[in-house]
Design a protein around this motif. Structure first.
Motif, PDB file in Angstrom:
ATOM      1  N   ARG A  45       6.465  10.599 -21.164  1.00 29.09           N
ATOM      2  CA  ARG A  45       6.918  11.951 -21.511  1.00 29.09           C
ATOM      3  C   ARG A  45       5.817  12.983 -21.279  1.00 29.09           C
ATOM      4  O   ARG A  45       5.715  13.975 -21.996  1.00 29.09           O
ATOM      5  CB  ARG A  45       7.431  12.014 -22.955  1.00 29.09           C
ATOM      6  CG  ARG A  45       8.572  11.037 -23.227  1.00 29.09           C
ATOM      7  CD  ARG A  45       9.136  11.198 -24.618  1.00 29.09           C
ATOM      8  NE  ARG A  45      10.083  10.138 -24.921  1.00 29.09           N
ATOM      9  CZ  ARG A  45      11.341  10.103 -24.526  1.00 29.09           C
ATOM     10  NH1 ARG A  45      11.820  11.099 -23.795  1.00 29.09           N
ATOM     11  NH2 ARG A  45      12.126   9.085 -24.835  1.00 29.09           N
ATOM     12  N   GLY A  72      11.082   6.946 -14.867  1.00 30.61           N
ATOM     13  CA  GLY A  72      11.313   8.393 -14.867  1.00 30.61           C
ATOM     14  C   GLY A  72      10.268   9.175 -14.094  1.00 30.61           C
ATOM     15  O   GLY A  72       9.947  10.305 -14.437  1.00 30.61           O
ATOM     16  N   ASP A  75      13.177  10.543 -10.809  1.00 34.09           N
ATOM     17  CA  ASP A  75      13.558   9.516 -11.776  1.00 34.09           C
ATOM     18  C   ASP A  75      13.353   8.104 -11.226  1.00 34.09           C
ATOM     19  O   ASP A  75      14.183   7.216 -11.425  1.00 34.09           O
ATOM     20  CB  ASP A  75      15.016   9.716 -12.204  1.00 34.09           C
ATOM     21  CG  ASP A  75      15.324   9.006 -13.517  1.00 34.09           C
ATOM     22  OD1 ASP A  75      14.391   8.829 -14.328  1.00 34.09           O
ATOM     23  OD2 ASP A  75      16.485   8.609 -13.720  1.00 34.09           O
ATOM     24  N   ARG A  99       5.562  13.846 -13.175  1.00 35.51           N
ATOM     25  CA  ARG A  99       6.149  13.680 -14.501  1.00 35.51           C
ATOM     26  C   ARG A  99       6.624  12.238 -14.657  1.00 35.51           C
ATOM     27  O   ARG A  99       7.104  11.637 -13.701  1.00 35.51           O
ATOM     28  CB  ARG A  99       7.345  14.626 -14.714  1.00 35.51           C
ATOM     29  CG  ARG A  99       7.013  16.106 -14.694  1.00 35.51           C
ATOM     30  CD  ARG A  99       8.230  16.938 -15.079  1.00 35.51           C
ATOM     31  NE  ARG A  99       7.939  18.358 -15.072  1.00 35.51           N
ATOM     32  CZ  ARG A  99       8.033  19.141 -14.003  1.00 35.51           C
ATOM     33  NH1 ARG A  99       8.442  18.623 -12.848  1.00 35.51           N
ATOM     34  NH2 ARG A  99       7.738  20.419 -14.078  1.00 35.51           N
ATOM     35  N   GLU A 157       8.624   9.419 -17.707  1.00 29.71           N
ATOM     36  CA  GLU A 157       9.322   9.294 -18.982  1.00 29.71           C
ATOM     37  C   GLU A 157       8.660   8.253 -19.884  1.00 29.71           C
ATOM     38  O   GLU A 157       8.368   8.515 -21.032  1.00 29.71           O
ATOM     39  CB  GLU A 157      10.795   8.932 -18.751  1.00 29.71           C
ATOM     40  CG  GLU A 157      11.632  10.097 -18.270  1.00 29.71           C
ATOM     41  CD  GLU A 157      11.687  11.242 -19.273  1.00 29.71           C
ATOM     42  OE1 GLU A 157      11.837  10.970 -20.494  1.00 29.71           O
ATOM     43  OE2 GLU A 157      11.571  12.403 -18.843  1.00 29.71           O
ATOM     44  N   GLU A 158       8.433   7.055 -19.344  1.00 30.87           N
ATOM     45  CA  GLU A 158       7.863   5.985 -20.151  1.00 30.87           C
ATOM     46  C   GLU A 158       6.800   5.243 -19.352  1.00 30.87           C
ATOM     47  O   GLU A 158       6.902   5.104 -18.131  1.00 30.87           O
ATOM     48  CB  GLU A 158       8.952   4.993 -20.585  1.00 30.87           C
ATOM     49  CG  GLU A 158      10.058   5.594 -21.442  1.00 30.87           C
ATOM     50  CD  GLU A 158       9.602   6.022 -22.819  1.00 30.87           C
ATOM     51  OE1 GLU A 158       8.540   5.512 -23.264  1.00 30.87           O
ATOM     52  OE2 GLU A 158      10.291   6.844 -23.443  1.00 30.87           O
TER      53      GLU A 158
END
Length: 219
Positions: free
Chosen positions: A147, A171, A183, A206, A208-209
């Motif tokens: 994140r 992600g 993604d 970027r 996500e995890e």
């Protein structure tokens, strides 16, 4: 100028590959920490270590005396009966000061085991919310946590590679790169993230995890 806030910017100079390339990173205003022979590098270039730490097994007695005399704080230990490397000791000392940021110079070199151990220190810093980088003559290494995002300016580094430090990173989205991703995911053992290029003024990464190494390299 030395530490002037509760959250200093700290530069650790350790005993790996060093040279004139490192000097621009040693600007006034940063707290300077020399790990083992890294302290001698600082002194040889007219700089005063705020702290010198290590077993100092890579310097002779005259050099060790000089380090002790020229450093504001000098901490040594037995080279046999210790549980961490000199670099990790310097890292823990720096982290106890709650730094605003941390930079490691001389953290790479001919010993891959030491290099890889130092790269793993980026995870320790990220877990405590401290921005941390490793820089050498050809590379700049950062770590991105889940994140999170990282903006990279188009500049002297020609290549940007992404490698997972955790088993999987999910992600992954890249903007401003020659090879964009949306993604996407990477697992250890994949080379999909090697040798990308920033095409815009700024490239953004970027995730996500997971834990993602972002490595900027000269061509």
């Amino acid at each position: 100028m030395k530490e002037n806030s509760t959250k200093p910017q700290i530069v650790i100079v350790t005993g790996g590959a060093l040279g004139d390339w490192a000097l621009p990173y040693l600007a006034s205003g940063c707290m300077l920490v020399g790990a083992d022979r890294g302290a001698l590098f600082l002194i040889a270039n007219g700089l005063v270590p705020d702290a010198a730490l290590g077993d100092f097994d890579s310097v002779n007695e005259d050099e060790r005396r000089l380090i002790r005399q020229k450093s504001i704080q000098y901490l040594d230990c037995d080279p046999v009966f210790k549980d961490v490397t000199d670099t990790q000791w310097a890292f823990e000392w720096a982290m106890s000061r709650q730094p605003a940021s941390l930079l490691l110079l001389g953290a790479t070199g001919s010993r891959f085991d030491h290099t890889f151990a130092n790269v793993q220190l980026l995870k320790r810093a990220a877990e405590q919310g401290v921005p941390c980088r490793i820089v050498d003559a050809c590379n700049e290494i950062s770590l991105l946590r889940g994140r999170g995002s990282l903006s990279l300016a188009k500049g002297s580094y020609e290549q940007v590679s992404l490698l997972p430090l955790s088993g999987m990173v999910t992600g992954i989205t890249l903007e401003g790169f020659l090879y964009p991703l949306t993604d996407a995911q990477l697992t250890i053992g994949q080379s999909l993230g090697i040798s990308n290029v920033i095409t815009e003024q700024t490239g953004t990464v970027r995730i996500e995890e997971g834990l993602l190494l972002v490595i900027q390299s000269l061509g």
